[in-house]
Structures are given as C-alpha cells and as structure tokens.
Write a protein that holds these residues in place. Structure first.
Motif, PDB file in Angstrom:
ATOM      1  N   ARG A   1       0.834  -1.197   0.000  1.00  0.00           N
ATOM      2  CA  ARG A   1       0.000   0.000   0.000  1.00  0.00           C
ATOM      3  C   ARG A   1       0.877   1.259   0.000  1.00  0.00           C
ATOM      4  NH1 ARG A   1      -2.625   2.471   3.887  1.00  0.00           N
ATOM      5  NH2 ARG A   1      -1.554   1.223   5.435  1.00  0.00           N
ATOM      6  N   PHE A   2       1.952   1.205   0.770  1.00  0.00           N
ATOM      7  CA  PHE A   2       2.889   2.329   0.836  1.00  0.00           C
ATOM      8  C   PHE A   2       3.427   2.644  -0.567  1.00  0.00           C
ATOM      9  CE2 PHE A   2       7.310   3.691   0.994  1.00  0.00           C
ATOM     10  CZ  PHE A   2       7.236   4.821   1.790  1.00  0.00           C
ATOM     11  N   LEU A   3       3.797   1.579  -1.287  1.00  0.00           N
ATOM     12  CA  LEU A   3       4.349   1.774  -2.635  1.00  0.00           C
ATOM     13  C   LEU A   3       3.286   2.310  -3.596  1.00  0.00           C
ATOM     14  CD1 LEU A   3       6.609  -1.334  -2.762  1.00  0.00           C
ATOM     15  CD2 LEU A   3       7.360   1.004  -3.196  1.00  0.00           C
ATOM     16  N   TRP A   4       2.121   1.779  -3.474  1.00  0.00           N
ATOM     17  CA  TRP A   4       0.997   2.254  -4.299  1.00  0.00           C
ATOM     18  C   TRP A   4       0.806   3.766  -4.081  1.00  0.00           C
ATOM     19  CZ3 TRP A   4      -2.947  -0.236  -7.333  1.00  0.00           C
ATOM     20  CH2 TRP A   4      -4.056   0.571  -7.614  1.00  0.00           C
ATOM     21  N   ASN A   5       0.778   4.146  -2.812  1.00  0.00           N
ATOM     22  CA  ASN A   5       0.555   5.551  -2.494  1.00  0.00           C
ATOM     23  C   ASN A   5       1.712   6.421  -2.986  1.00  0.00           C
ATOM     24  OD1 ASN A   5      -1.905   4.941  -1.385  1.00  0.00           O
ATOM     25  ND2 ASN A   5      -1.156   4.854   0.736  1.00  0.00           N
ATOM     26  N   GLU A   6       2.935   5.878  -2.923  1.00  0.00           N
ATOM     27  CA  GLU A   6       4.096   6.588  -3.494  1.00  0.00           C
ATOM     28  C   GLU A   6       3.874   6.848  -4.979  1.00  0.00           C
ATOM     29  OE1 GLU A   6       6.259   8.012  -0.889  1.00  0.00           O
ATOM     30  OE2 GLU A   6       7.478   7.715  -2.707  1.00  0.00           O
ATOM     31  N   ALA A   7       3.420   5.815  -5.666  1.00  0.00           N
ATOM     32  CA  ALA A   7       3.194   5.934  -7.108  1.00  0.00           C
ATOM     33  C   ALA A   7       2.102   6.962  -7.404  1.00  0.00           C
ATOM     34  CB  ALA A   7       2.823   4.578  -7.696  1.00  0.00           C
ATOM     35  N   VAL A   8       1.049   6.957  -6.590  1.00  0.00           N
ATOM     36  CA  VAL A   8      -0.031   7.932  -6.768  1.00  0.00           C
ATOM     37  C   VAL A   8       0.528   9.341  -6.579  1.00  0.00           C
ATOM     38  CG1 VAL A   8      -2.211   8.805  -5.825  1.00  0.00           C
ATOM     39  CG2 VAL A   8      -1.864   6.340  -6.055  1.00  0.00           C
ATOM     40  N   HIS A   9       1.366   9.485  -5.560  1.00  0.00           N
ATOM     41  CA  HIS A   9       1.971  10.774  -5.246  1.00  0.00           C
ATOM     42  C   HIS A   9       2.800  11.281  -6.435  1.00  0.00           C
ATOM     43  CE1 HIS A   9       3.529  13.959  -2.781  1.00  0.00           C
ATOM     44  NE2 HIS A   9       4.789  13.570  -3.006  1.00  0.00           N
ATOM     45  N   GLN A  10       3.638  10.398  -6.974  1.00  0.00           N
ATOM     46  CA  GLN A  10       4.484  10.778  -8.116  1.00  0.00           C
ATOM     47  C   GLN A  10       3.654  11.152  -9.322  1.00  0.00           C
ATOM     48  OE1 GLN A  10       7.733   8.404  -9.230  1.00  0.00           O
ATOM     49  NE2 GLN A  10       8.775   8.660  -7.254  1.00  0.00           N
ATOM     50  N   GLN A  11       2.566  10.421  -9.509  1.00  0.00           N
ATOM     51  CA  GLN A  11       1.697  10.702 -10.652  1.00  0.00           C
ATOM     52  C   GLN A  11       1.095  12.098 -10.510  1.00  0.00           C
ATOM     53  OE1 GLN A  11      -2.093  10.466 -10.911  1.00  0.00           O
ATOM     54  NE2 GLN A  11      -1.771  11.123 -13.016  1.00  0.00           N
ATOM     55  N   LYS A  12       0.721  12.438  -9.295  1.00  0.00           N
ATOM     56  CA  LYS A  12       0.120  13.755  -9.053  1.00  0.00           C
ATOM     57  C   LYS A  12       1.140  14.871  -9.304  1.00  0.00           C
ATOM     58  CE  LYS A  12      -3.435  12.437  -5.684  1.00  0.00           C
ATOM     59  NZ  LYS A  12      -4.629  12.412  -6.561  1.00  0.00           N
ATOM     60  N   LEU A  13       2.424  14.590  -9.008  1.00  0.00           N
ATOM     61  CA  LEU A  13       3.472  15.597  -9.205  1.00  0.00           C
ATOM     62  C   LEU A  13       3.865  15.703 -10.675  1.00  0.00           C
ATOM     63  CD1 LEU A  13       5.926  14.929  -6.221  1.00  0.00           C
ATOM     64  CD2 LEU A  13       4.248  16.763  -6.457  1.00  0.00           C
ATOM     65  N   GLY A  14       4.086  14.528 -11.274  1.00  0.00           N
ATOM     66  CA  GLY A  14       4.748  14.574 -12.587  1.00  0.00           C
ATOM     67  C   GLY A  14       4.038  13.853 -13.712  1.00  0.00           C
TER      68      GLY A  14
ATOM     69  N   ARG B   1      -8.305   8.978 -11.964  1.00  0.00           N
ATOM     70  CA  ARG B   1      -7.049   8.248 -11.769  1.00  0.00           C
ATOM     71  C   ARG B   1      -7.130   7.421 -10.496  1.00  0.00           C
ATOM     72  NH1 ARG B   1      -7.270   9.350 -16.053  1.00  0.00           N
ATOM     73  NH2 ARG B   1      -6.549  11.214 -17.086  1.00  0.00           N
ATOM     74  N   PRO B   2      -6.376   6.298 -10.431  1.00  0.00           N
ATOM     75  CA  PRO B   2      -6.369   5.530  -9.174  1.00  0.00           C
ATOM     76  C   PRO B   2      -5.892   6.395  -8.013  1.00  0.00           C
ATOM     77  CG  PRO B   2      -4.696   4.732 -10.735  1.00  0.00           C
ATOM     78  CD  PRO B   2      -5.545   5.698 -11.472  1.00  0.00           C
ATOM     79  N   GLY B   3      -6.552   6.289  -6.872  1.00  0.00           N
ATOM     80  CA  GLY B   3      -6.259   7.178  -5.744  1.00  0.00           C
ATOM     81  C   GLY B   3      -5.483   6.478  -4.637  1.00  0.00           C
ATOM     82  N   TYR B   4      -5.245   7.206  -3.572  1.00  0.00           N
ATOM     83  CA  TYR B   4      -4.531   6.654  -2.414  1.00  0.00           C
ATOM     84  C   TYR B   4      -5.342   5.523  -1.800  1.00  0.00           C
ATOM     85  CZ  TYR B   4      -1.585  10.805  -2.668  1.00  0.00           C
ATOM     86  OH  TYR B   4      -0.721  11.774  -3.093  1.00  0.00           O
ATOM     87  N   LYS B   5      -4.637   4.576  -1.206  1.00  0.00           N
ATOM     88  CA  LYS B   5      -5.295   3.502  -0.467  1.00  0.00           C
ATOM     89  C   LYS B   5      -5.083   3.745   1.021  1.00  0.00           C
ATOM     90  CE  LYS B   5      -4.979  -0.191  -3.928  1.00  0.00           C
ATOM     91  NZ  LYS B   5      -6.408  -0.319  -4.247  1.00  0.00           N
ATOM     92  N   ALA B   6      -6.156   4.097   1.717  1.00  0.00           N
ATOM     93  CA  ALA B   6      -6.045   4.345   3.149  1.00  0.00           C
ATOM     94  C   ALA B   6      -6.179   3.028   3.899  1.00  0.00           C
ATOM     95  CB  ALA B   6      -7.129   5.318   3.585  1.00  0.00           C
ATOM     96  N   ARG B   7      -5.519   2.942   5.037  1.00  0.00           N
ATOM     97  CA  ARG B   7      -5.542   1.705   5.791  1.00  0.00           C
ATOM     98  C   ARG B   7      -6.977   1.328   6.199  1.00  0.00           C
ATOM     99  NH1 ARG B   7      -1.696  -0.588  10.547  1.00  0.00           N
ATOM    100  NH2 ARG B   7      -2.410  -2.687  10.120  1.00  0.00           N
ATOM    101  N   LYS B   8      -7.725   2.352   6.598  1.00  0.00           N
ATOM    102  CA  LYS B   8      -9.051   2.080   7.158  1.00  0.00           C
ATOM    103  C   LYS B   8     -10.084   1.701   6.107  1.00  0.00           C
ATOM    104  CE  LYS B   8      -9.778   4.056  11.648  1.00  0.00           C
ATOM    105  NZ  LYS B   8     -10.437   5.087  12.460  1.00  0.00           N
ATOM    106  N   THR B   9      -9.930   2.209   4.907  1.00  0.00           N
ATOM    107  CA  THR B   9     -11.018   2.047   3.938  1.00  0.00           C
ATOM    108  C   THR B   9     -10.729   1.029   2.839  1.00  0.00           C
ATOM    109  OG1 THR B   9     -10.140   3.948   2.752  1.00  0.00           O
ATOM    110  CG2 THR B   9     -11.961   4.359   4.275  1.00  0.00           C
ATOM    111  N   THR B  10      -9.542   0.447   2.825  1.00  0.00           N
ATOM    112  CA  THR B  10      -9.276  -0.550   1.783  1.00  0.00           C
ATOM    113  C   THR B  10      -9.086  -1.921   2.417  1.00  0.00           C
ATOM    114  OG1 THR B  10      -6.960   0.102   1.847  1.00  0.00           O
ATOM    115  CG2 THR B  10      -8.282   0.966   0.047  1.00  0.00           C
ATOM    116  N   LYS B  11      -9.499  -2.938   1.660  1.00  0.00           N
ATOM    117  CA  LYS B  11      -9.373  -4.305   2.167  1.00  0.00           C
ATOM    118  C   LYS B  11      -8.042  -4.894   1.704  1.00  0.00           C
ATOM    119  CE  LYS B  11     -13.534  -5.498   0.630  1.00  0.00           C
ATOM    120  NZ  LYS B  11     -14.657  -4.642   0.426  1.00  0.00           N
ATOM    121  N   PRO B  12      -7.343  -5.602   2.606  1.00  0.00           N
ATOM    122  CA  PRO B  12      -6.033  -6.165   2.260  1.00  0.00           C
ATOM    123  C   PRO B  12      -6.113  -7.112   1.068  1.00  0.00           C
ATOM    124  CG  PRO B  12      -6.466  -6.423   4.593  1.00  0.00           C
ATOM    125  CD  PRO B  12      -7.731  -5.913   3.979  1.00  0.00           C
TER     126      PRO B  12
END
Ligand SMILES: [Zn+2]
Length: 394
Positions: free
Chosen positions: A29-42, A94-105
């Motif tokens: 999930r951390f990596l996914w969110n990193e990728a989302v972050h980069q996409q938003k920047l660049g 676009r695919p969004g962040y995955k929060a711990r509380k709202t996404t299923k493992p």
C-alpha cells in the motif's frame, strides 16, 4: 492448451500469518501511495519509472526490504494497469490513495513468491497458511491473490490452466423457465431446480438483522455504534452464506442438465426488470441469476447448443397448439388452460415447453414462430414434431 481460470479457496491463517499478511499489505500500500503521489506531481509514470521507484524505495527503506519483492512488483504492476485503464476510458478518475481504514487487504504473488507445501500455502519467511481445499486444483497455479473480505475472512484465488472438459455426447433437448417458487421449471420434472427453504429462512434472518440495524442506527454524521456494526456484519454473513449455497446447488444442477442434453433452450430472464420489490423476491431472483449463468456457461463450454428465448408470451402461449391466450395469466393462477385445443398443464411447465418448441424450430421468440404458422389446433403436430414445412403449407 486449455483455458486460464481462477480457483478460489478459503484460508485459515493463524494470528501470526494474519499479522504477516497485513504487514505485507501495508508495504504494498505504501508503494501504491508513493506511485499515486508521483503521478500527481509529474504526470503519468511509465512502467520503467515504476520499477525504478521500487528499486529506489527498497534501497532507501529497510522496512520495505523485509517484505516480498514479488508482491511489491505485482502491486505496482496493478497500479500501472489501472492507471493506463484510467487514461483509456474517458472521464475516468485516476487511481487514488489507499487508506488503511477504507481498503481491504489484497496481495498478489507470482510463482516466485509462493509455494504449496503439504496442502499449505507457503510464503516467504516461513509463513504458512492452511487452505480449505474445497475442490482439487486442476494444475499448478501460476499466481495467487490473497485477500480479506468485509467479513474478515481470508481467501486465496489461484490462477490455473485447466483442460477443457470432455462432456459425453447427449441427444436430449430441454426447455427451462425461471421462477420464484421454483427456480427452474424444465420440460422434464426430473431436472427441475426447486427454490430451497434455507434461502427463505435466510431472508427472515436478514430481515431480523436489518431491523436490529434500524434500531441501533445513529443520526447522520455520527459514528455508528458497535452494536450497529455487529448487526450489519451479521446481515452480510447470512447473505454471503446463502449466495454460496445457491452457487453450489446451481453448479450441481447445471452439470446434470448439461450432461444429458444437446439442445438447451433457456428463458432469457432479466432480473432487473422484475424485482425491485421485496427482499424475498430479490433473493429468489438472485438464485435465478446464478442458475442461469452456471447453466449457460457450462452448456457453452461443453459445446452444447444453448438458445436464449425471449420471455414475451411464453406463459400465454399453448405448448400444444401455439394458440395465444387473450390475457396474461394472473400470477396466482398455476394452471394454463388453452381456449383453442383444451390442453391444460402446469403454468411453468407449459412455459418451459413453449421455450423448447421455439428453440427447436430455430427461433428465439414466440412471435417468430407465430409468424410462420397460424394459431390453430391443427398445427399442433407440426410444432411438436419440429417440422417447419408442414406448418408452412397449412
Ligand atoms: Zn392449445
């Protein structure tokens, strides 16, 4: 050769394994969110940029290195796919962040990331999980997705290659009419699929849980109570169990029908049209939906001739002479009586016979058959014998 399919099994992970899976999910999930972050920047990152992200993040971060590289690669691959998809479909977010509380493992491993040892699913670092082998795997799996549902149950969904099943030759023909009281009424009573009591009981249980939810519901904006969430979980668990029983029965039934019939004529029932009414009705429709899907898929896979017949007029038409009643039968009226030839039959059985007769004549609706033959008692033999020239000459 063969076909690629998914086989899904329940898992029974112990506390340690569950913790390991959640930790794996957190890292992915951390990596996914990193990728989302980069996409938003660049803008849109390419696959090579995503794999660089993985290499760099793992080099920087010892916590990431404790997790499976295969699972992390797979997560970013999924991200890349869903990003591409979001660009391909207009108006798609676009695919969004995955929060711990709202996404299923959910974590995915390819062959390098897992093994099957003594009936257990073995992951890296000695984590092994018992699998409930409800059926045999047809071949060694090429990948597995491990996930937890909203009830907290864990599952493993394996991707496997399966031989296309050779089904014995069959000569018979069958017509299938869908209904609420009996899920499937067929031209041969031996193949009827009854609507089972346990589902009716399930409806009552769900209703009870929903009443409980209503009593415990807090006003909008306030967090719901534990009691409310418990009742909600109960309702979901009962529904899930009924759906599983439905599916099992539908599969057994579909196999029986397909094994014995070469021509399978199916009423093309569309549940959404009929059921926005009671919960009992909805669950009966769900049973029909499942049975229909299983029958059609299995029939086609086995190379049977599956004909979808439009439901219009099937209950108003006589299966003996094809005369059409002037009025729709009342729903409570269980017997069809023909005003033209005097034939009388169980309402649903008659409909099943009409559906089969339509398919046997190479058509997909009652109207198509009526256009090539007048509705009189004298053509009954032609319909039943499936002889088109005879009816045309009358
Ligand atoms: Zn008749």
């Amino acid at each position: 050769m063969g076909e690629v399919v998914r086989y899904t099994y329940r898992l029974r992970p112990g506390a340690t394994a569950q913790r390991a899976l959640i930790a794996e999910w957190d890292r992915c999930r951390f990596l996914w969110n990193e990728a989302v972050h980069q996409q938003k920047l660049g803008g849109k990152p390419s696959f090579s940029k995503l794999s660089r992200l993985l290499t760099e993040a793992r080099a920087r971060n010892t916590w990431l290195r404790t997790g499976s590289q295969v699972a992390q690669q797979q997560m970013l691959r999924t991200y890349g796919q869903s990003l591409n998809h979001s660009f391909a479909v207009k108006g798609r977010g676009r695919p969004g962040y995955k929060a711990r509380k709202t996404t299923k493992p959910s974590v995915e491993y390819t062959t390098r990331g897992f093994r099957l040892i003594d009936g257990r699913l073995a992951l890296a670092k000695g984590v092994t999980i018992p699998v409930v082998w409800s059926r045999e795997l047809p071949s060694l799996p090429t990948s597995v997705r491990i996930y937890r549902d909203n009830l907290g149950h864990w599952y493993a969904s394996f991707v496997v290659r399966r031989e296309i099943e050779r089904v014995p030759e069959a000569a018979g023909a069958i017509g299938v009419d869908w209904g609420v009281a009996t899920t499937a009424t067929t031209t041969d009573p031996e193949f009827d699929l009854p609507y089972r009591g346990h589902r009716r009981r399930c409806v009552a249980e769900v209703a009870k849980a929903q009443r409980k939810m209503a009593r415990r519901r807090r006003p909008k904006g306030k967090a719901q109570s534990k009691g409310y969430l418990l009742a909600k979980r109960q309702a979901a668990a009962i529904r899930k169990k009924a759906a599983r029983q439905n599916l099992h029965e539908a599969r057994v039934w579909a196999r029986r029908v397909v094994d014995r019939h070469q021509l399978i004529a199916v009423e093309d029932f569309k549940p959404s049209v009929l059921s926005k009414t009671t919960m009992a009705r909805k669950s009966a429709d769900a049973a029909v939906g499942t049975a229909k899907r299983e029958l059609v898929e299995r029939g086609r896979r086995a190379g049977r001739k599956v004909v979808m017949v439009r439901p219009a007029y099937t209950t108003m038409t006589c299966s003996n002479c094809f005369a059409r009643a002037k009025q729709q039968l009342e729903l409570a009226e269980r017997t069809f009586r023909c005003h033209a030839c005097g034939h009388s039959d169980n309402r649903d059985r008659n409909a099943a016979r009409v559906i089969l007769a339509v398919a046997e004549r190479g058509h997909t609706s009652v109207d198509d058959v009526r256009h090539v033959q007048p509705s009189s008692g004298s053509v009954a033999g032609a319909v039943r014998a499936g002889n088109p020239t005879a009816s045309g000459n009358r």
